[in-house]
Write an enzyme that holds these catalytic residues in place. Structure first.
Site, mmCIF file in Angstrom:
data_model
loop_
_atom_site.group_PDB
_atom_site.id
_atom_site.type_symbol
_atom_site.label_atom_id
_atom_site.label_comp_id
_atom_site.label_asym_id
_atom_site.label_seq_id
_atom_site.Cartn_x
_atom_site.Cartn_y
_atom_site.Cartn_z
ATOM 1 N N GLU A 24 8.321 12.497 29.588
ATOM 2 C CA GLU A 24 7.450 13.568 30.080
ATOM 3 C C GLU A 24 8.043 14.238 31.299
ATOM 4 O OE1 GLU A 24 4.230 15.773 32.025
ATOM 5 O OE2 GLU A 24 5.457 14.202 32.882
ATOM 6 N N ASP B 286 7.348 7.028 31.688
ATOM 7 C CA ASP B 286 8.487 7.361 32.548
ATOM 8 C C ASP B 286 7.987 7.884 33.886
ATOM 9 O OD1 ASP B 286 7.587 9.829 31.358
ATOM 10 O OD2 ASP B 286 9.507 10.767 31.831
#
Ligand code: BES
Ligand code: ZN
Length: 455
Positions: A153, A88
């Site tokens: 994250e 991400d």
């Protein structure tokens, strides 16, 4: 040159193209409109891991964005490394400040520009391609490998923590390897042994029931924007110290020897030049290197209220808000600090407004033993790949899952990252230098070999 190194050198163009393909997927975890892209990116990575020869590779659903799990366990008796990374990325806005669009990776001057180039897709691909090199050259890996690439994250890793706890046995390993940190300079590799934690909050100040004419009502009621400004100003004193009661209670002292090492590691001049600020500023009594590693901070990340369009509008806004984050150092605890912060913000609020404080997410700081013997394999690998031996570094950023790994696995962690100070992480024009991409790829390829020797 050995066959492994030759393979890494000969396939550079393709390794770059494959990274570009991953960077074209806008996997922005924070923005709901990219939910499909998150799925697509996870699928893309899982397919790639299958293609290079990992024996198992799958997309695992979570309550949030999926994660990618893969493994190759064909080296019985050898150590097992659990490689962690994230696919991400942070939101790309403001878009108008990008020289080329964030999801159209572009090579300029030996640097690849795209959102996620360094944080963390480029560093994830160093591992993918290093694994490919081993599998293609020898038909096997020197160690056993388990891979977890997560998709949350940048939004606090909440579902990964649940996954790690639920699948502890499946995820058993001897060492954890992470490439999501930085190095002090383009030819100076580093091993990171400490990260700051984080407490991320939002303060919302509500005043009148709706916006008011600032002449007709101005002076008669409290202005939420003024009230918010007063609160924010009071959170730090003139010496840059945070005024939340008890905030520093658990902050660990650091030995004179370690402080000296921290100060040696940062090349302050280019670092500050990169920031482009008119002058350095920070907590009194500490150097720049110390301020960004061993000391906590508090920053407004964004704030909004009232009229911000062109020209003027005479309005007394009904609402004001700010996103306020604190970077934490060992042994500060976001769970313990949030209620203290909340109570203090409420106390600072002037009469005439109501204040709400939200806890958006938190992560504990991480500190490991820089002298752990397992790190020697990483020191040897970096020594082979670069001209200088690595330094041991504390980093100012946060990877909240490191502290979770500490609780679930209690294993040594190798934090071997290759970002640079001018990579524009989380900002427009994020880039990854090719020297880092290919130097990092060699480093991790050698790391797997060196870990095999350490069994
Ligand atoms: N890769 C960074 C962490 C990092 C940045 C380490 C710079 C060392 C130097 C990571 O992806 C990141 O940005 N994490 C967030 C975590 C937060 C959203 C909980 C961070 O630090 O802001
Ligand atoms: Zn990252």
């Amino acid at each position: 040159m050995d066959a492994l190194t030759r393979y890494l050198d000969e396939n550079r163009d393709r390794f770059l193209d494959d990274l570009k393909a991953a960077l074209r997927i806008p996997s922005v975890s924070a923005q709901p409109e990219h939910r499909e892209d998150m799925q697509r990116c996870a699928r893309h990575l899982a397919d790639e891991l299958k293609r290079i020869g990992m024996t198992r590779s799958e997309v695992r659903p979570t309550d949030g964005h999926p994660l990618v799990y893969a493994e190759w366990l064909g080296a019985p008796g050898r150590p097992t490394a659990l490689i962690y990374g994230h696919y991400d990325v942070q939101p790309p806005e403001p878009l108008e400040l990008w020289t080329t669009p964030p999801f159209e990776p572009t090579l300029r001057d030996g640097k690849l520009y795209a959102r996620g180039a360094v944080d963390d897709k480029g560093q994830v691909y160093m591992h993918v391609k290093a694994l490919e090199a081993h599998l293609k050259v020898s038909g096997r890996l020197p160690i056993n490998v388990k891979i977890v690439f997560e998709g949350e994250e940048e939004v606090g890793s909440e579902n990964l923590a649940k996954f790690l706890r639920a699948h502890r046995a499946e995820l058993d390993a001897d060492v954890i390897v992470v490439s999501d940190t930085a190095m002090p300079g383009p030819d100076q590799p580093a091993l990171c042994y400490a990260l700051r934690g984080i407490l991320y909050t939002q303060i919302e100040v509500v005043g009148p029931a709706h916006d008011l004419h600032s002449g007709h009502f101005g002076g008669a009621v409290q202005n939420p924007a003024n009230a918010l400004a007063a609160i924010l100003t009071a959170l730090k004193d003139g010496d840059g110290r945070i005024t939340v009661p008890g905030f520093y209670d658990r902050v660990q002292g650091v030995s004179a020897e370690e402080r000296a090492m921290i100060n040696r590691t940062l090349d302050e001049k280019p670092y500050l030049a990169e920031a482009g600020a008119p002058a350095p500023w920070g907590e009194k009594g500490y150097s720049t290197a110390e301020r960004i590693t061993i000391r906590p901070t508090l920053d407004v990340n964004g704030m909004w209220s009232g009229y911000i369009g062109e020209g003027s509008k005479t309005v007394l806004p009904s609402f004001a808000a700010a996103k306020v984050s604190m970077r934490l150092v060992p042994d500060q605890d976001p769970v313990e600090l949030f209620p203290r912060f909340e109570a203090y913000v409420r106390k600072l609020a002037p009469p005439g407004v109501t204040v709400k404080v939200r806890d958006l997410h938190g992560g504990r700081p991480y500190l490991s033993d820089p002298k752990h013997p397992m790190l020697q394999a990483a020191v040897r690998a970096l020594g082979r790949a670069w001209t200088k031996p690595p330094v041991m570094a504390r980093e100012g950023g946060s990877i909240p899952v490191m502290e979770t790994f500490e609780q679930t696995h209690g294993l040594p962690c190798i934090l071997m990252g290759f970002g640079l100070d001018d990579d524009q992480v989380h900002a427009p024009n994020e880039k990854f230098s090719l020297s880092s991409y290919f130097g990092g790829m060699r480093s991790v390829a050698y790391l797997y070999e060196e870990l095999a020797k350490s069994s």
